[in-house]
Write a protein that holds these residues in place. Structure first.
Motif, PDB file in Angstrom:
ATOM      1  N   THR A  62       0.823  -1.215   0.000  1.00 27.25           N
ATOM      2  CA  THR A  62       0.000   0.000   0.000  1.00 27.25           C
ATOM      3  C   THR A  62       0.856   1.263   0.000  1.00 27.25           C
ATOM      4  O   THR A  62       0.326   2.365   0.109  1.00 27.25           O
ATOM      5  CB  THR A  62      -0.964   0.004   1.205  1.00 27.25           C
ATOM      6  N   THR A  82      -7.274  -2.919  -6.243  1.00 26.13           N
ATOM      7  CA  THR A  82      -7.142  -1.814  -7.183  1.00 26.13           C
ATOM      8  C   THR A  82      -5.758  -1.211  -7.007  1.00 26.13           C
ATOM      9  O   THR A  82      -5.349  -0.898  -5.887  1.00 26.13           O
ATOM     10  CB  THR A  82      -8.223  -0.744  -6.934  1.00 26.13           C
ATOM     11  N   THR A 124      -4.514   0.576  -3.759  1.00 23.67           N
ATOM     12  CA  THR A 124      -5.300   1.664  -3.157  1.00 23.67           C
ATOM     13  C   THR A 124      -6.516   1.152  -2.397  1.00 23.67           C
ATOM     14  O   THR A 124      -6.979   1.802  -1.475  1.00 23.67           O
ATOM     15  CB  THR A 124      -5.769   2.673  -4.229  1.00 23.67           C
ATOM     16  N   GLU A 125      -7.033  -0.013  -2.816  1.00 24.36           N
ATOM     17  CA  GLU A 125      -8.151  -0.614  -2.088  1.00 24.36           C
ATOM     18  C   GLU A 125      -8.235  -2.100  -2.421  1.00 24.36           C
ATOM     19  O   GLU A 125      -7.742  -2.543  -3.457  1.00 24.36           O
ATOM     20  CB  GLU A 125      -9.470   0.085  -2.394  1.00 24.36           C
ATOM     21  N   THR A 126      -8.841  -2.853  -1.514  1.00 27.47           N
ATOM     22  CA  THR A 126      -8.995  -4.296  -1.722  1.00 27.47           C
ATOM     23  C   THR A 126     -10.412  -4.717  -1.359  1.00 27.47           C
ATOM     24  O   THR A 126     -11.116  -4.006  -0.646  1.00 27.47           O
ATOM     25  CB  THR A 126      -8.009  -5.099  -0.849  1.00 27.47           C
ATOM     26  N   GLU A 127     -10.796  -5.887  -1.862  1.00 26.42           N
ATOM     27  CA  GLU A 127     -12.089  -6.488  -1.532  1.00 26.42           C
ATOM     28  C   GLU A 127     -11.910  -7.990  -1.361  1.00 26.42           C
ATOM     29  O   GLU A 127     -11.029  -8.596  -1.995  1.00 26.42           O
ATOM     30  CB  GLU A 127     -13.110  -6.228  -2.643  1.00 26.42           C
TER      31      GLU A 127
END
Length: 191
Positions: A62, A82, A124-127
């Motif tokens: 990150t 992302t 920048t982001e995860t799921e």
């Protein structure tokens, strides 16, 4: 059956070397999404295993960074992440025309992707508990024991230009991480 690659050109910036080679993404190419299956899918003779990460807990992924001595490949075991590619923390978010600096890219379970040396990247982001395995191309500038270096894209314009030249000297791998002599060797030599 070989998956057709998606190619993402990442132009250089003042503080991010990036690469004349595009980022390569093979969507859904990883059939066995276990750590063992991912390792077996990679051409290990020329790609050193670099780590197993569950990104929500990892700080390195990150933080914007790039590798100057090697190309990096990832296999996505689960979830999605992302990435912002090609922008240093010192670069503006938009250029003088108002266009975004950097390229957003979403990696999903089953994807295999490769960042050329010099491409600044971070999640920048995860799921869904994003989980990946990383691999690094072996060459005369690294080893299995020390397969990668870390650069944080925080250098002056002049120093970035020097590092850009260093990154461009990393040899094109003889083997793609999953398709042998097809893929990277053919794609990057045609660029």
């Amino acid at each position: 059956m070989q998956v057709a690659p998606e190619l993402y050109p990442i132009p250089p910036t003042k503080h991010s070397p990036n690469s004349p080679f595009p980022v390569i993404v093979y969507r859904g190419a990883l059939l066995d999404r276990t750590p063992t299956g991912a390792s077996e899918a990679i051409e290990l003779s020329e790609w050193a295993h670099g780590g197993h990460w569950k990104i929500g807990r990892e700080k390195v992924a990150t933080t914007p960074h790039y590798h100057g001595t090697t190309h990096e490949a990832y296999t996505v075991l689960q979830g999605s992440g992302t990435y912002l590619l090609g922008r240093s923390p010192l670069d503006p978010e938009t250029d003088e025309k108002g266009n975004p600096v950097g390229v957003k890219f979403v990696a999903k379970a089953g994807d295999v992707f490769v960042f050329p040396a010099g491409v600044t990247h971070y999640v920048t982001e995860t799921e869904d508990e994003y989980e990946i395995l990383g691999f690094y191309s072996l060459n005369k500038r690294n080893s299995r024991e020390s397969p990668y270096d870390m650069e944080y894209a925080l250098d002056s314009v002049e120093k970035t230009d020097e590092k850009r030249q260093m990154c461009r000297q990393v040899p094109v791998p003889a083997h793609d991480p999953i398709y042998g002599t097809e893929g990277i060797p053919r794609i990057w030599r045609e660029e």
